[in-house]
Scaffold this motif. Structure first.
Motif, PDB file in Angstrom:
ATOM      1  N   TYR A 123     -34.295  -3.525  52.342  1.00  0.00           N
ATOM      2  CA  TYR A 123     -35.650  -3.866  51.905  1.00  0.00           C
ATOM      3  C   TYR A 123     -36.535  -2.644  51.687  1.00  0.00           C
ATOM      4  CZ  TYR A 123     -34.273  -8.543  53.298  1.00  0.00           C
ATOM      5  OH  TYR A 123     -33.607  -9.746  53.401  1.00  0.00           O
ATOM      6  N   ALA A 124     -36.081  -1.477  52.105  1.00  0.00           N
ATOM      7  CA  ALA A 124     -36.840  -0.246  51.880  1.00  0.00           C
ATOM      8  C   ALA A 124     -35.852   0.904  51.820  1.00  0.00           C
ATOM      9  CB  ALA A 124     -37.869  -0.024  52.984  1.00  0.00           C
ATOM     10  N   LEU A 125     -35.986   1.726  50.793  1.00  0.00           N
ATOM     11  CA  LEU A 125     -35.042   2.825  50.615  1.00  0.00           C
ATOM     12  C   LEU A 125     -35.126   3.837  51.759  1.00  0.00           C
ATOM     13  CD1 LEU A 125     -32.968   3.744  48.455  1.00  0.00           C
ATOM     14  CD2 LEU A 125     -34.752   5.254  47.569  1.00  0.00           C
ATOM     15  N   HIS A 126     -36.339   4.077  52.268  1.00  0.00           N
ATOM     16  CA  HIS A 126     -36.522   5.068  53.326  1.00  0.00           C
ATOM     17  C   HIS A 126     -36.423   4.463  54.723  1.00  0.00           C
ATOM     18  CE1 HIS A 126     -40.479   3.191  52.978  1.00  0.00           C
ATOM     19  NE2 HIS A 126     -40.728   3.633  54.190  1.00  0.00           N
ATOM     20  N   ALA A 127     -36.325   3.135  54.831  1.00  0.00           N
ATOM     21  CA  ALA A 127     -36.278   2.469  56.143  1.00  0.00           C
ATOM     22  C   ALA A 127     -35.217   1.383  56.127  1.00  0.00           C
ATOM     23  CB  ALA A 127     -37.652   1.886  56.491  1.00  0.00           C
ATOM     24  N   PRO A 128     -33.946   1.764  56.246  1.00  0.00           N
ATOM     25  CA  PRO A 128     -32.879   0.751  56.192  1.00  0.00           C
ATOM     26  C   PRO A 128     -32.875  -0.185  57.390  1.00  0.00           C
ATOM     27  CG  PRO A 128     -31.972   2.901  56.752  1.00  0.00           C
ATOM     28  CD  PRO A 128     -33.413   3.126  56.392  1.00  0.00           C
ATOM     29  N   GLU A 129     -33.624   0.138  58.452  1.00  0.00           N
ATOM     30  CA  GLU A 129     -33.635  -0.722  59.638  1.00  0.00           C
ATOM     31  C   GLU A 129     -34.524  -1.946  59.491  1.00  0.00           C
ATOM     32  OE1 GLU A 129     -37.080   2.062  60.018  1.00  0.00           O
ATOM     33  OE2 GLU A 129     -34.975   2.271  59.487  1.00  0.00           O
ATOM     34  N   VAL A 130     -35.291  -2.039  58.404  1.00  0.00           N
ATOM     35  CA  VAL A 130     -36.221  -3.154  58.209  1.00  0.00           C
ATOM     36  C   VAL A 130     -35.436  -4.449  57.991  1.00  0.00           C
ATOM     37  CG1 VAL A 130     -37.973  -4.096  56.667  1.00  0.00           C
ATOM     38  CG2 VAL A 130     -38.056  -1.697  57.331  1.00  0.00           C
ATOM     39  N   GLU A 131     -35.903  -5.525  58.646  1.00  0.00           N
ATOM     40  CA  GLU A 131     -35.273  -6.837  58.526  1.00  0.00           C
ATOM     41  C   GLU A 131     -36.272  -7.836  57.979  1.00  0.00           C
ATOM     42  OE1 GLU A 131     -34.544  -7.210  62.580  1.00  0.00           O
ATOM     43  OE2 GLU A 131     -32.986  -5.676  62.656  1.00  0.00           O
ATOM     44  N   CYS A 132     -35.763  -8.861  57.323  1.00  0.00           N
ATOM     45  CA  CYS A 132     -36.590  -9.966  56.834  1.00  0.00           C
ATOM     46  C   CYS A 132     -36.537 -11.082  57.872  1.00  0.00           C
ATOM     47  CB  CYS A 132     -36.075 -10.457  55.484  1.00  0.00           C
ATOM     48  SG  CYS A 132     -37.020 -11.849  54.816  1.00  0.00           S
ATOM     49  N   ILE A 133     -37.700 -11.405  58.462  1.00  0.00           N
ATOM     50  CA  ILE A 133     -37.766 -12.369  59.562  1.00  0.00           C
ATOM     51  C   ILE A 133     -38.708 -13.494  59.159  1.00  0.00           C
ATOM     52  CG2 ILE A 133     -38.291 -12.699  62.010  1.00  0.00           C
ATOM     53  CD1 ILE A 133     -37.810  -9.711  62.386  1.00  0.00           C
ATOM     54  N   GLY A 134     -38.238 -14.708  59.254  1.00  0.00           N
ATOM     55  CA  GLY A 134     -39.062 -15.882  58.985  1.00  0.00           C
ATOM     56  C   GLY A 134     -39.416 -16.571  60.294  1.00  0.00           C
ATOM     57  N   LYS A 135     -40.716 -16.758  60.560  1.00  0.00           N
ATOM     58  CA  LYS A 135     -41.167 -17.387  61.808  1.00  0.00           C
ATOM     59  C   LYS A 135     -41.757 -18.774  61.565  1.00  0.00           C
ATOM     60  CE  LYS A 135     -41.580 -15.390  65.365  1.00  0.00           C
ATOM     61  NZ  LYS A 135     -40.707 -15.350  66.568  1.00  0.00           N
ATOM     62  N   GLY A 136     -41.598 -19.316  60.355  1.00  0.00           N
ATOM     63  CA  GLY A 136     -42.087 -20.657  60.085  1.00  0.00           C
ATOM     64  C   GLY A 136     -43.580 -20.764  59.860  1.00  0.00           C
ATOM     65  N   LYS A 137     -44.233 -19.669  59.503  1.00  0.00           N
ATOM     66  CA  LYS A 137     -45.678 -19.698  59.263  1.00  0.00           C
ATOM     67  C   LYS A 137     -45.952 -20.018  57.803  1.00  0.00           C
ATOM     68  CE  LYS A 137     -46.262 -15.957  62.604  1.00  0.00           C
ATOM     69  NZ  LYS A 137     -46.688 -14.546  62.767  1.00  0.00           N
ATOM     70  N   ALA A 138     -46.951 -20.839  57.573  1.00  0.00           N
ATOM     71  CA  ALA A 138     -47.289 -21.198  56.200  1.00  0.00           C
ATOM     72  C   ALA A 138     -47.924 -20.030  55.461  1.00  0.00           C
ATOM     73  CB  ALA A 138     -48.237 -22.398  56.191  1.00  0.00           C
ATOM     74  N   ARG A 139     -48.722 -19.219  56.166  1.00  0.00           N
ATOM     75  CA  ARG A 139     -49.441 -18.130  55.495  1.00  0.00           C
ATOM     76  C   ARG A 139     -48.524 -16.937  55.227  1.00  0.00           C
ATOM     77  NH1 ARG A 139     -50.653 -18.307  60.795  1.00  0.00           N
ATOM     78  NH2 ARG A 139     -50.453 -16.392  62.031  1.00  0.00           N
ATOM     79  N   THR A 140     -47.516 -16.722  56.096  1.00  0.00           N
ATOM     80  CA  THR A 140     -46.557 -15.626  55.902  1.00  0.00           C
ATOM     81  C   THR A 140     -45.152 -16.162  56.175  1.00  0.00           C
ATOM     82  OG1 THR A 140     -47.015 -14.971  58.182  1.00  0.00           O
ATOM     83  CG2 THR A 140     -48.109 -13.711  56.432  1.00  0.00           C
ATOM     84  N   PRO A 141     -44.516 -16.743  55.156  1.00  0.00           N
ATOM     85  CA  PRO A 141     -43.175 -17.303  55.381  1.00  0.00           C
ATOM     86  C   PRO A 141     -42.173 -16.250  55.824  1.00  0.00           C
ATOM     87  CG  PRO A 141     -44.093 -18.022  53.263  1.00  0.00           C
ATOM     88  CD  PRO A 141     -44.985 -16.952  53.776  1.00  0.00           C
ATOM     89  N   TYR A 142     -42.306 -15.030  55.305  1.00  0.00           N
ATOM     90  CA  TYR A 142     -41.373 -13.956  55.657  1.00  0.00           C
ATOM     91  C   TYR A 142     -42.165 -12.690  55.976  1.00  0.00           C
ATOM     92  CZ  TYR A 142     -38.041 -17.117  53.474  1.00  0.00           C
ATOM     93  OH  TYR A 142     -37.294 -18.226  53.142  1.00  0.00           O
ATOM     94  N   GLU A 143     -41.712 -12.005  57.023  1.00  0.00           N
ATOM     95  CA  GLU A 143     -42.299 -10.727  57.397  1.00  0.00           C
ATOM     96  C   GLU A 143     -41.191  -9.688  57.467  1.00  0.00           C
ATOM     97  OE1 GLU A 143     -45.905 -11.249  60.321  1.00  0.00           O
ATOM     98  OE2 GLU A 143     -44.386 -12.717  60.867  1.00  0.00           O
ATOM     99  N   PHE A 144     -41.519  -8.454  57.118  1.00  0.00           N
ATOM    100  CA  PHE A 144     -40.527  -7.392  57.022  1.00  0.00           C
ATOM    101  C   PHE A 144     -40.811  -6.347  58.094  1.00  0.00           C
ATOM    102  CE2 PHE A 144     -41.061  -9.347  52.887  1.00  0.00           C
ATOM    103  CZ  PHE A 144     -39.749  -9.643  52.539  1.00  0.00           C
ATOM    104  N   GLY A 145     -39.960  -6.320  59.083  1.00  0.00           N
ATOM    105  CA  GLY A 145     -40.134  -5.391  60.188  1.00  0.00           C
ATOM    106  C   GLY A 145     -39.051  -5.590  61.216  1.00  0.00           C
ATOM    107  N   VAL A 146     -39.456  -5.684  62.490  1.00  0.00           N
ATOM    108  CA  VAL A 146     -38.506  -5.860  63.583  1.00  0.00           C
ATOM    109  C   VAL A 146     -39.096  -6.865  64.567  1.00  0.00           C
ATOM    110  CG1 VAL A 146     -39.442  -3.977  64.989  1.00  0.00           C
ATOM    111  CG2 VAL A 146     -37.057  -4.628  65.267  1.00  0.00           C
ATOM    112  N   LYS A 147     -38.214  -7.625  65.217  1.00  0.00           N
ATOM    113  CA  LYS A 147     -38.667  -8.589  66.218  1.00  0.00           C
ATOM    114  C   LYS A 147     -39.020  -7.858  67.500  1.00  0.00           C
ATOM    115  CE  LYS A 147     -36.941 -12.720  66.410  1.00  0.00           C
ATOM    116  NZ  LYS A 147     -36.082 -13.901  66.616  1.00  0.00           N
ATOM    117  N   VAL A 148     -40.108  -8.315  68.157  1.00  0.00           N
ATOM    118  CA  VAL A 148     -40.589  -7.707  69.396  1.00  0.00           C
ATOM    119  C   VAL A 148     -40.731  -8.806  70.435  1.00  0.00           C
ATOM    120  CG1 VAL A 148     -42.504  -6.511  70.507  1.00  0.00           C
ATOM    121  CG2 VAL A 148     -41.779  -5.827  68.233  1.00  0.00           C
TER     122      VAL A 148
END
Length: 451
Positions: free
Chosen positions: A266-291
């Motif tokens: 999802y990012a050329l300079h950050a291969p560790e980024v993941e696509c995470i869906g938490k079931g939110k209507a306003r943000t169906p998918y977020e790109f980062g890491v789970k905490v």
């Protein structure tokens, strides 16, 4: 060579000290007293020892800057520049006299974070928990009942569209070819940006057939540049070859991935980024890491926080989170009770009572009130994202994710302690004002006192 001990400079002997100029009842001054700086210096002793060159910086200075950065949501540049202007920040970081120059270059904070490492920032989080206990924000038994939840820590990347990733890959390949003297028959510096812009227009107009055709054309041109650089890879020296090879492998992933593929880049300079869906209507998918986050039941103090790369199932992170809580709070054992949501269904941890939202069987009135309290972690997460730095992680790599997550928890704890200190000071001021008013309003007896 360890950190150089601070000594008064020439002329400072005749200058007033900071504690003679500032209000010693200020919340930051009182917070500095609560934090165990000696323990932080002991934990940082290995990281702050240099074998050559000038002595390392004082550990309290670096720890204080990291604390202030995540407490007041400041960038590396902002926290260093504000430190010069704010005498309370200087006192918090251990300065004796007012300083008028930058303590460090802002870019060096990145190197100090790497030297401190994940173990060092966990020491800072543990010190904030201990400071909250000393300041009366939490009781000793508060850490036995915790709320555990997960959220997404977004990465500081652009929204990953196919056209953006393809054109960015082409730009990096062309630049790598120019830097290493490789000859390209075509670099598509004029055609590719026009195609990427046209793809955006087609997508906005919902003309998806034309959009897909333009994406195929752009992918073809990027593939040509990729193959041409790959054919000339053997001519490069070993040092440059490894760097270009890494760029070629990432570009190959972008060229081969399609819409519904898994483990996409999802990012050329950050291969560790993941696509995470938490079931939110306003943000169906977020790109980062789970905490994973653990807070005390009543006070909402963060007693455990850790990044979970790989987007694991929430329940699989519970044992690791509770183990971290036991280490950071100094009990060396997990808390007695953990309140979670339905995302942790079916998980058991030895020695820990797990209460789940919606649970009915064997629930007393007290346990029901504790389960209803589970939602209190949601505003804590919201404050960390809006008032802190959890909403966008600018640090690089998986190590940056781990460091940033832990420091966001420490910053949240310091904000809670500062709020409690301000409230205590305001209550004391109101009490004193009411007492003085009562004394002034009391009738005065002017009769002489007989001996």
């Amino acid at each position: 060579m360890g950190p150089k001990p601070s000594q008064p400079q020439t002329g400072e002997l005749f200058r007033p000290r900071l504690d003679e100029q500032i209000n010693m009842k200020h919340p930051l001054v009182r917070l500095a007293v609560l934090i165990d700086w000696a323990e932080i210096e002991r934990a940082f002793a290995v990281s702050f020892t240099s074998g050559r060159g000038r002595p390392a910086l004082p550990p309290r200075l670096v720890a204080g800057l990291l604390y202030l950065q995540h407490t007041f949501d400041a960038s590396d540049e902002a926290v260093v520049n504000t430190w010069v202007e704010n005498p309370y920040w200087q006192y918090f970081c251990g300065e004796t006299y007012l300083q008028t120059e930058l303590p460090i270059d802002p870019s060096s904070l990145t190197r100090w974070r790497k030297r401190v490492g994940e173990e060092g920032v966990e020491t800072l989080l543990a010190a904030s928990i201990d400071a909250a206990r000393r300041g009366g924000v939490i009781r000793k038994a508060s850490v036995q009942q915790v709320i555990v939840d997960t959220t997404v820590m977004p990465k500081a990347i652009a929204h990953p569209t196919d056209s953006r990733l393809l054109d960015k890959s082409r730009q990096h390949l062309v630049k790598a070819a120019e830097d290493n003297g490789l000859q390209l028959r075509q670099n598509y510096n004029r055609v590719a940006p026009r195609l990427a812009a046209q793809i955006g227009r087609y997508a906005h107009a919902k003309q998806f057939k034309r959009m897909k055709k333009a994406v195929r054309a752009l992918r073809t041109r990027v593939g040509r540049v990729h193959r041409e650089v790959q054919r000339q890879l053997h001519t490069l020296p070993e040092a440059a070859k490894a760097k270009v090879q890494d760029l070629l492998s990432r570009t190959a992933r972008i060229l081969s991935q399609r819409t519904k593929d898994k483990n996409k880049l999802y990012a050329l300079h950050a291969p560790e980024v993941e696509c995470i869906g938490k079931g939110k209507a306003r943000t169906p998918y977020e790109f980062g890491v789970k905490v994973s986050i653990a807070t005390t039941l009543k006070e909402g103090l963060v007693v455990g926080m850790r990044s979970m790369p790989g987007n694991p199932y929430d329940g699989h992170t519970l044992a690791e989170t509770l183990e971290q809580v036991g280490i950071l709070t100094g009990t060396d054992r997990p808390p007695a009770t953990a309140i979670v949501d339905k995302g942790y269904r079916g998980v058991k941890v030895e020695g820990v009572r797990i209460l789940m939202s919606g649970q009915k069987r064997g629930i007393t009135r007290t346990l029901k009130a504790m389960i209803k309290r589970r939602n209190a972690i949601e505003p804590a997460i919201g404050h960390m994202k809006m008032d802190g730095r959890l909403g966008r992680n600018p640090l690089k790599g998986a190590l940056g994710d781990a460091l940033h997550a832990v420091m966001c928890g420490a910053g949240h704890n310091l904000r809670l302690i500062l709020a409690a200190l301000r409230l205590l000071c305001a209550r004391f001021g109101l009490t004193m004002q009411a007492l003085i008013s009562a004394l002034l309003a009391a009738p005065v007896d002017h009769r002489p006192v007989c001996g």
